[in-house]
Design a protein around this motif. Structure first.
Motif, PDB file in Angstrom:
ATOM      1  N   GLN A 118       0.762  -1.217  -0.109  1.00  0.00           N
ATOM      2  CA  GLN A 118      -0.233   0.138  -0.186  1.00  0.00           C
ATOM      3  C   GLN A 118       0.946   1.140  -0.100  1.00  0.00           C
ATOM      4  O   GLN A 118       0.216   2.369  -0.363  1.00  0.00           O
ATOM      5  CB  GLN A 118      -0.860  -0.052   1.287  1.00  0.00           C
ATOM      6  CG  GLN A 118      -1.777  -0.983   1.306  1.00  0.00           C
ATOM      7  CD  GLN A 118      -2.693  -1.219   2.611  1.00  0.00           C
ATOM      8  OE1 GLN A 118      -2.061  -1.126   3.445  1.00  0.00           O
ATOM      9  NE2 GLN A 118      -4.182  -1.336   2.378  1.00  0.00           N
ATOM     10  N   ILE A 119       2.296   1.158   0.218  1.00  0.00           N
ATOM     11  CA  ILE A 119       2.916   2.257   0.205  1.00  0.00           C
ATOM     12  C   ILE A 119       3.074   2.914  -1.187  1.00  0.00           C
ATOM     13  O   ILE A 119       3.431   1.958  -2.222  1.00  0.00           O
ATOM     14  CB  ILE A 119       4.350   1.932   0.935  1.00  0.00           C
ATOM     15  CG1 ILE A 119       4.270   1.336   2.131  1.00  0.00           C
ATOM     16  CG2 ILE A 119       5.509   3.102   0.779  1.00  0.00           C
ATOM     17  CD1 ILE A 119       5.518   0.972   2.757  1.00  0.00           C
ATOM     18  N   PRO A 120       3.080   4.088  -1.580  1.00  0.00           N
ATOM     19  CA  PRO A 120       3.265   4.443  -2.811  1.00  0.00           C
ATOM     20  C   PRO A 120       4.700   4.890  -3.325  1.00  0.00           C
ATOM     21  O   PRO A 120       5.535   4.443  -2.630  1.00  0.00           O
ATOM     22  CB  PRO A 120       2.731   5.919  -2.777  1.00  0.00           C
ATOM     23  CG  PRO A 120       2.928   6.309  -1.375  1.00  0.00           C
ATOM     24  CD  PRO A 120       2.698   5.282  -0.560  1.00  0.00           C
ATOM     25  N   ARG A 121       4.644   5.062  -4.721  1.00  0.00           N
ATOM     26  CA  ARG A 121       5.861   5.295  -5.191  1.00  0.00           C
ATOM     27  C   ARG A 121       6.660   6.561  -4.784  1.00  0.00           C
ATOM     28  O   ARG A 121       7.810   6.778  -4.785  1.00  0.00           O
ATOM     29  CB  ARG A 121       5.857   5.143  -6.618  1.00  0.00           C
ATOM     30  CG  ARG A 121       5.270   3.938  -7.260  1.00  0.00           C
ATOM     31  CD  ARG A 121       5.440   3.848  -8.770  1.00  0.00           C
ATOM     32  NE  ARG A 121       4.517   4.897  -9.207  1.00  0.00           N
ATOM     33  CZ  ARG A 121       2.932   4.474  -9.448  1.00  0.00           C
ATOM     34  NH1 ARG A 121       2.645   3.424  -9.161  1.00  0.00           N
ATOM     35  NH2 ARG A 121       2.109   5.698  -9.974  1.00  0.00           N
ATOM     36  N   VAL A 122       5.757   7.563  -4.391  1.00  0.00           N
ATOM     37  CA  VAL A 122       6.057   8.999  -4.257  1.00  0.00           C
ATOM     38  C   VAL A 122       5.357   9.613  -3.096  1.00  0.00           C
ATOM     39  O   VAL A 122       4.365   9.203  -2.709  1.00  0.00           O
ATOM     40  CB  VAL A 122       5.712   9.874  -5.441  1.00  0.00           C
ATOM     41  CG1 VAL A 122       5.967  11.414  -5.151  1.00  0.00           C
ATOM     42  CG2 VAL A 122       6.452   9.549  -6.669  1.00  0.00           C
ATOM     43  N   GLU A 149      10.361   7.744  -3.608  1.00  0.00           N
ATOM     44  CA  GLU A 149      10.802   8.867  -3.854  1.00  0.00           C
ATOM     45  C   GLU A 149      10.096  10.121  -3.192  1.00  0.00           C
ATOM     46  O   GLU A 149       9.019  10.065  -2.870  1.00  0.00           O
ATOM     47  CB  GLU A 149      10.622   9.320  -5.462  1.00  0.00           C
ATOM     48  CG  GLU A 149      10.798  10.660  -5.898  1.00  0.00           C
ATOM     49  CD  GLU A 149      10.657  10.889  -7.323  1.00  0.00           C
ATOM     50  OE1 GLU A 149      10.557  12.054  -7.866  1.00  0.00           O
ATOM     51  OE2 GLU A 149       9.969   9.610  -8.050  1.00  0.00           O
ATOM     52  N   ARG A 150      10.864  11.246  -2.738  1.00  0.00           N
ATOM     53  CA  ARG A 150      10.325  12.499  -2.102  1.00  0.00           C
ATOM     54  C   ARG A 150      10.487  13.583  -2.994  1.00  0.00           C
ATOM     55  O   ARG A 150      11.595  13.933  -3.440  1.00  0.00           O
ATOM     56  CB  ARG A 150      11.082  12.673  -0.739  1.00  0.00           C
ATOM     57  CG  ARG A 150      10.832  13.997   0.181  1.00  0.00           C
ATOM     58  CD  ARG A 150      11.646  14.481   1.285  1.00  0.00           C
ATOM     59  NE  ARG A 150      11.311  15.673   1.438  1.00  0.00           N
ATOM     60  CZ  ARG A 150      12.074  16.582   2.010  1.00  0.00           C
ATOM     61  NH1 ARG A 150      13.403  16.174   2.283  1.00  0.00           N
ATOM     62  NH2 ARG A 150      11.475  17.644   2.610  1.00  0.00           N
ATOM     63  N   ARG A 151       9.197  14.050  -3.183  1.00  0.00           N
ATOM     64  CA  ARG A 151       9.129  15.267  -3.977  1.00  0.00           C
ATOM     65  C   ARG A 151       8.928  16.755  -3.058  1.00  0.00           C
ATOM     66  O   ARG A 151       8.178  16.385  -2.183  1.00  0.00           O
ATOM     67  CB  ARG A 151       8.045  15.247  -5.044  1.00  0.00           C
ATOM     68  CG  ARG A 151       8.401  14.088  -6.249  1.00  0.00           C
ATOM     69  CD  ARG A 151       7.115  13.929  -7.069  1.00  0.00           C
ATOM     70  NE  ARG A 151       7.419  12.989  -7.995  1.00  0.00           N
ATOM     71  CZ  ARG A 151       6.442  12.734  -9.203  1.00  0.00           C
ATOM     72  NH1 ARG A 151       5.207  13.148  -8.874  1.00  0.00           N
ATOM     73  NH2 ARG A 151       6.741  11.551  -9.724  1.00  0.00           N
TER      74      ARG A 151
END
Length: 222
Positions: A118-122, A149-151
């Motif tokens: 359930q953890i997203p890509r970003v 990834e952190r935006r």
């Protein structure tokens, strides 16, 4: 009647004295301090019993994390919050400080309540450097994917920025909290009512007109 009072307080942004008057109009005479004790006792319990119905995020594209301020005992505290791409509530964390330790505790709390798939890509955050240190530690400990990834693009966080205002309108009626404990208990109730309003548990309504009341009554066995 206790659950009605707690639900109204956490949902509509009214003061304890206003709620006292509303109940008096319905023939229920109760002091505002008693309503306060009801909220402190039953708001966390309501959140606990309803959490299963809405807790899991359904949008894996991205999460949005940000902090806002709430007044506790005359001082500002930091309310860390997270929503998914559709604005659905994930979790929150209340801290007296805005530092790497608080960001770590907040992120760890989120990851502990979701499955790995359930953890997203970003994840989208502001430019606070505290998140970088917190994420690096979580990746080293194996608590989140190493390719997460952190935006830090400001407009990407409009989803949660707009949601802050709606939450603050409800909190404003409290005129501030007396302690971190009472703030945490009350915000738990507000959180679950906000999630209900967003339709995060709509699959359990079964087409009932008074879905919210029916679901709460059901989980409390009323």
């Amino acid at each position: 009647m206790i659950l009605w009072a707690v639900r109204w307080y956490c949902k509509y942004g009214i003061s304890y004295r206003e709620l006292q008057e509303m109940l008096a109009e319905r023939g229920v005479n109760v002091d505002h301090t008693t309503i306060y004790r009801w909220v402190q006792r039953y708001a966390p319990e309501m959140e606990k019993r309803l959490r299963w119905y809405w807790r899991n995020p359904t949008d894996r594209h991205s999460w949005h994390l940000d902090e806002t301020y709430v007044k506790v005992n005359g001082k500002w505290a930091y309310l860390y919050r997270a929503v998914d791409q559709r604005g659905h509530i994930l979790n929150f964390y209340l801290s007296s400080r805005r530092n790497t330790k608080s960001a770590y505790c907040f992120l760890a709390k989120i990851f502990n309540h979701v499955k790995k798939w359930q953890i997203p890509r970003v994840i989208n955050t502001d430019k606070a450097p505290t998140y970088a240190g917190a994420l690096s530690r979580l990746k080293r400990e194996g608590k989140c994917p190493t390719d997460l990834e952190r935006r830090q693009i400001k407009y990407k966080n409009n989803v949660i920025e707009c949601d802050h205002g709606k939450l603050k309108r409800i909190i404003k009626a409290t005129l501030g909290f007396k302690s971190m404990k009472t703030a945490y208990a009350t915000i738990k109730g507000i959180k679950v009512m906000r999630a209900r309003r967003k339709g995060q548990a709509s699959s359990f309504y079964y087409g009932q007109t008074q879905a919210e009341v029916c679901l709460i009554n059901r989980v409390f066995g009323i």
